[in-house]
Design a protein around this motif. Sequence first.
Motif, PDB file in Angstrom:
ATOM      1  N   ALA A  77       0.850  -1.187   0.000  1.00  0.00           N
ATOM      2  CA  ALA A  77       0.000   0.000   0.000  1.00  0.00           C
ATOM      3  C   ALA A  77       0.882   1.232   0.000  1.00  0.00           C
ATOM      4  O   ALA A  77       2.041   1.195   0.392  1.00  0.00           O
ATOM      5  CB  ALA A  77      -0.893  -0.013   1.242  1.00  0.00           C
ATOM      6  N   ALA A  78       0.307   2.350  -0.425  1.00  0.00           N
ATOM      7  CA  ALA A  78       1.096   3.577  -0.538  1.00  0.00           C
ATOM      8  C   ALA A  78       1.663   4.038   0.791  1.00  0.00           C
ATOM      9  O   ALA A  78       2.679   4.712   0.842  1.00  0.00           O
ATOM     10  CB  ALA A  78       0.228   4.684  -1.140  1.00  0.00           C
ATOM     11  N   ASP A  79       1.003   3.666   1.885  1.00  0.00           N
ATOM     12  CA  ASP A  79       1.475   4.121   3.184  1.00  0.00           C
ATOM     13  C   ASP A  79       2.258   3.039   3.922  1.00  0.00           C
ATOM     14  O   ASP A  79       2.539   3.153   5.108  1.00  0.00           O
ATOM     15  CB  ASP A  79       0.299   4.589   4.052  1.00  0.00           C
ATOM     16  CG  ASP A  79      -0.734   3.489   4.262  1.00  0.00           C
ATOM     17  OD1 ASP A  79      -1.626   3.673   5.100  1.00  0.00           O
ATOM     18  OD2 ASP A  79      -0.630   2.453   3.581  1.00  0.00           O
ATOM     19  N   ALA A  80       2.617   1.939   3.239  1.00  0.00           N
ATOM     20  CA  ALA A  80       3.360   0.869   3.882  1.00  0.00           C
ATOM     21  C   ALA A  80       4.825   1.257   4.058  1.00  0.00           C
ATOM     22  O   ALA A  80       5.315   2.199   3.434  1.00  0.00           O
ATOM     23  CB  ALA A  80       3.243  -0.409   3.060  1.00  0.00           C
ATOM     24  N   ASP A  81       5.512   0.526   4.892  1.00  0.00           N
ATOM     25  CA  ASP A  81       6.916   0.806   5.195  1.00  0.00           C
ATOM     26  C   ASP A  81       7.699  -0.501   5.125  1.00  0.00           C
ATOM     27  O   ASP A  81       8.151  -1.012   6.142  1.00  0.00           O
ATOM     28  CB  ASP A  81       6.995   1.435   6.598  1.00  0.00           C
ATOM     29  CG  ASP A  81       8.410   1.805   7.005  1.00  0.00           C
ATOM     30  OD1 ASP A  81       9.276   1.892   6.121  1.00  0.00           O
ATOM     31  OD2 ASP A  81       8.641   1.971   8.213  1.00  0.00           O
ATOM     32  N   PRO A  82       7.851  -1.085   3.937  1.00  0.00           N
ATOM     33  CA  PRO A  82       8.531  -2.375   3.831  1.00  0.00           C
ATOM     34  C   PRO A  82      10.029  -2.242   4.068  1.00  0.00           C
ATOM     35  O   PRO A  82      10.688  -1.367   3.514  1.00  0.00           O
ATOM     36  CB  PRO A  82       8.236  -2.805   2.390  1.00  0.00           C
ATOM     37  CG  PRO A  82       8.048  -1.518   1.653  1.00  0.00           C
ATOM     38  CD  PRO A  82       7.410  -0.577   2.628  1.00  0.00           C
ATOM     39  N   LEU A  83      10.563  -3.137   4.883  1.00  0.00           N
ATOM     40  CA  LEU A  83      11.978  -3.124   5.213  1.00  0.00           C
ATOM     41  C   LEU A  83      12.607  -4.431   4.745  1.00  0.00           C
ATOM     42  O   LEU A  83      12.095  -5.515   5.033  1.00  0.00           O
ATOM     43  CB  LEU A  83      12.167  -2.952   6.720  1.00  0.00           C
ATOM     44  CG  LEU A  83      11.538  -1.707   7.343  1.00  0.00           C
ATOM     45  CD1 LEU A  83      11.722  -1.708   8.852  1.00  0.00           C
ATOM     46  CD2 LEU A  83      12.108  -0.431   6.733  1.00  0.00           C
ATOM     47  N   THR A  84      13.715  -4.320   4.035  1.00  0.00           N
ATOM     48  CA  THR A  84      14.420  -5.481   3.508  1.00  0.00           C
ATOM     49  C   THR A  84      15.909  -5.271   3.686  1.00  0.00           C
ATOM     50  O   THR A  84      16.364  -4.293   4.258  1.00  0.00           O
ATOM     51  CB  THR A  84      14.084  -5.692   2.021  1.00  0.00           C
ATOM     52  OG1 THR A  84      14.337  -4.470   1.305  1.00  0.00           O
ATOM     53  CG2 THR A  84      12.635  -6.099   1.827  1.00  0.00           C
ATOM     54  N   PHE A  85      16.703  -6.230   3.174  1.00  0.00           N
ATOM     55  CA  PHE A  85      18.158  -6.218   3.295  1.00  0.00           C
ATOM     56  C   PHE A  85      18.558  -6.131   4.775  1.00  0.00           C
ATOM     57  O   PHE A  85      17.828  -6.604   5.641  1.00  0.00           O
ATOM     58  CB  PHE A  85      18.766  -5.115   2.425  1.00  0.00           C
ATOM     59  CG  PHE A  85      18.440  -5.283   0.960  1.00  0.00           C
ATOM     60  CD1 PHE A  85      19.085  -6.242   0.195  1.00  0.00           C
ATOM     61  CD2 PHE A  85      17.455  -4.526   0.358  1.00  0.00           C
ATOM     62  CE1 PHE A  85      18.768  -6.434  -1.152  1.00  0.00           C
ATOM     63  CE2 PHE A  85      17.132  -4.699  -0.988  1.00  0.00           C
ATOM     64  CZ  PHE A  85      17.797  -5.655  -1.736  1.00  0.00           C
ATOM     65  N   GLY A  86      19.702  -5.549   5.087  1.00  0.00           N
ATOM     66  CA  GLY A  86      20.145  -5.521   6.475  1.00  0.00           C
ATOM     67  C   GLY A  86      19.202  -4.768   7.382  1.00  0.00           C
ATOM     68  O   GLY A  86      19.003  -5.138   8.552  1.00  0.00           O
ATOM     69  N   THR A  87      18.610  -3.705   6.874  1.00  0.00           N
ATOM     70  CA  THR A  87      17.639  -2.941   7.660  1.00  0.00           C
ATOM     71  C   THR A  87      16.485  -3.830   8.098  1.00  0.00           C
ATOM     72  O   THR A  87      16.030  -3.764   9.249  1.00  0.00           O
ATOM     73  CB  THR A  87      17.118  -1.746   6.844  1.00  0.00           C
ATOM     74  OG1 THR A  87      18.231  -0.968   6.387  1.00  0.00           O
ATOM     75  CG2 THR A  87      16.202  -0.873   7.679  1.00  0.00           C
ATOM     76  N   GLY A  88      16.020  -4.687   7.197  1.00  0.00           N
ATOM     77  CA  GLY A  88      14.917  -5.575   7.517  1.00  0.00           C
ATOM     78  C   GLY A  88      15.293  -6.683   8.481  1.00  0.00           C
ATOM     79  O   GLY A  88      14.496  -7.058   9.352  1.00  0.00           O
ATOM     80  N   VAL A  89      16.509  -7.230   8.341  1.00  0.00           N
ATOM     81  CA  VAL A  89      16.955  -8.271   9.271  1.00  0.00           C
ATOM     82  C   VAL A  89      17.027  -7.706  10.686  1.00  0.00           C
ATOM     83  O   VAL A  89      16.513  -8.287  11.645  1.00  0.00           O
ATOM     84  CB  VAL A  89      18.316  -8.844   8.844  1.00  0.00           C
ATOM     85  CG1 VAL A  89      18.844  -9.810   9.911  1.00  0.00           C
ATOM     86  CG2 VAL A  89      18.203  -9.561   7.503  1.00  0.00           C
ATOM     87  N   VAL A  90      17.667  -6.535  10.834  1.00  0.00           N
ATOM     88  CA  VAL A  90      17.779  -5.914  12.151  1.00  0.00           C
ATOM     89  C   VAL A  90      16.397  -5.577  12.701  1.00  0.00           C
ATOM     90  O   VAL A  90      16.125  -5.750  13.897  1.00  0.00           O
ATOM     91  CB  VAL A  90      18.659  -4.655  12.081  1.00  0.00           C
ATOM     92  CG1 VAL A  90      18.567  -3.863  13.383  1.00  0.00           C
ATOM     93  CG2 VAL A  90      20.102  -5.040  11.797  1.00  0.00           C
ATOM     94  N   ALA A  91      15.489  -5.104  11.835  1.00  0.00           N
ATOM     95  CA  ALA A  91      14.158  -4.699  12.293  1.00  0.00           C
ATOM     96  C   ALA A  91      13.439  -5.848  12.990  1.00  0.00           C
ATOM     97  O   ALA A  91      12.757  -5.643  14.009  1.00  0.00           O
ATOM     98  CB  ALA A  91      13.324  -4.198  11.116  1.00  0.00           C
ATOM     99  N   GLY A  92      13.567  -7.059  12.452  1.00  0.00           N
ATOM    100  CA  GLY A  92      12.911  -8.195  13.075  1.00  0.00           C
ATOM    101  C   GLY A  92      13.403  -8.442  14.486  1.00  0.00           C
ATOM    102  O   GLY A  92      12.620  -8.651  15.429  1.00  0.00           O
TER     103      GLY A  92
END
Length: 581
Positions: free
Chosen positions: A229-244
């Motif tokens: 969605a336009a207001d989503a904030d998907p996080l991937t790569f190292g940023t996404g790993v740390v986010a989890g």
Amino acid sequence: MADTPVAPTDETLTGKPRGAGGQRPVLVVGGGLAGLATALTCALGGRRAIVCEAAELVGGAAAYSGGQVWCGANHVAAREGITGDSAGLTETYIRDVAAHLAPEVLDEEALRRWIDVAPRAMSYFEDNGAVRWTVIPGLADYHNEAKGALPEGRYLTNEVIDGSVLGPWRAKLRYSPYFPVGTTYRELLRKGRRATYVDDAGNEKQATRRSHAGLPAFGLADGTGFDTAADADPLTFGTGVVAGFLGRAAGHELVDIRTEHRVTELIQDNGAVVGLRAQTPDGVVELRGPVVLATSTYDWDPELVHEVLGLGAEDWGSVAPETLRGDGIKLARQVGGELARIPANATPILPGWRSQVGTGFGYGPEYAMPHSMIVDRHGNRYCNDSYWVDICRRTLDPGAAHLPFFLIWDDRHRRKYGLAATPPGGQYPEGWVQSAPTLTELGELLGIDGAQLARTARRFSRFAERGEDPDFGRGTVDYVNKFAGDPDNEPNPVLGPIDTPPFHGIRLRFVGTGIGTSGVRIDGDGHVLDASGRPIPGLHAAGSVAALTTTGTAYNSGIALGRGLTLAYLAGHELAGNPVA
């Protein structure tokens, strides 16, 4: 508050429970991936953990990275139908790669411990909600020629995570400016890393522009990534790993994450580490408990860079956070910890350059793109110049004399790929690169033997037309071809002649990413060792502060994060009273 130590009290625990048996909390130095994983493991075992992070943001170098976690014989590959790996094959691979340079630095016991425990650690963190692993598709081991190498299955990363799950901690998450956060490896590997940053018209994509500005990157407009969605904030790569891991740790009642707490001193009692002192905006705080060093490495400390790598300011830079000042190494040395040295030319550092804007540094896959090569001041190629492992190894070989070194490319490269912030077809900032109508003249501008440079380019171009490099094997490393090259370039994704004027060149420097190889000496369970090889009571290390004696001179992208998580799992369980068998 004055800069005087504050005695630890129950109030320092911010009112949260102290943990099983009233034990003092585990004190974790560093809020990167290894630090968050250590704290979470302690908490899941019932012991309180306080994370002291020097910066205002959490995530460290891992959040800036590609988020590759290397683990042999992992459960995720099996789940996704990728077969053929085993602990024995993983060990064969590491040993074969490590045998070619300084095999004596490999810690045999630590290697076996890591290979055995790492798959269990990856399952544990997924089972406990810190990550949703997926295999990075089609990504081969670095050294595809080595015994035990596999074409796929050992590289893991987190599935897409929405930043909203972090709540108020989203504002404290370090966001990568180096990877197109918000898209996925599937697209990056399909289109090539450089092409993922620009659209078909050669313009930098919105996702990348926003990431450079520190803003959330959204899904890609061409629909090849994922739908959001336009207001989503998907996080991937190292940023996404740390986010989890951040979301899971910050939400646990036994974890207390404190930013702007730079640890300056370890406290000892009868030889055991029993606490620390940290500088905060309000003064010096003293905390008591066992300590886990989970900082990264020494990238922003010139003295340590020179001590470990032998490089001066003109040949060094870093894209890691500027808080990576060697604090963990210095703290360990305070209490008798030893610096374990691995040869400088086995360090995971990359060819890069000073940034086009500001005072920072950059690196990218452009040196691996077709129509480019790397030479020394004599105008000679001397390595597989698409492959950072070989570039580092041969440039910093103690018997070599290849510094300074230079990237050379032609105008087809400029038009097709650009360089750093300059998009394909763009003009380089004045004074940032040298350009000339002939290679001979370019050599003179760069301080290179111009006549030899022209001869080198002619030979290189003749074979590159055929997709070959009989001299140094450029184009033979599957990982590089897949991850860094141009998948649309024929007959080889990293080879193309250098024959279209004007010609361009830049003096390169080595750029660190927060992975040091040399570091604090530990055993296979993360205990910090003194000069006699005995563990220092009360002191563990996890993450890149710890020397990579586990694998010696063998390295794959993802080993640093994979080993960091394994050490976090081991140290956290031991400190929670449930050591891993």
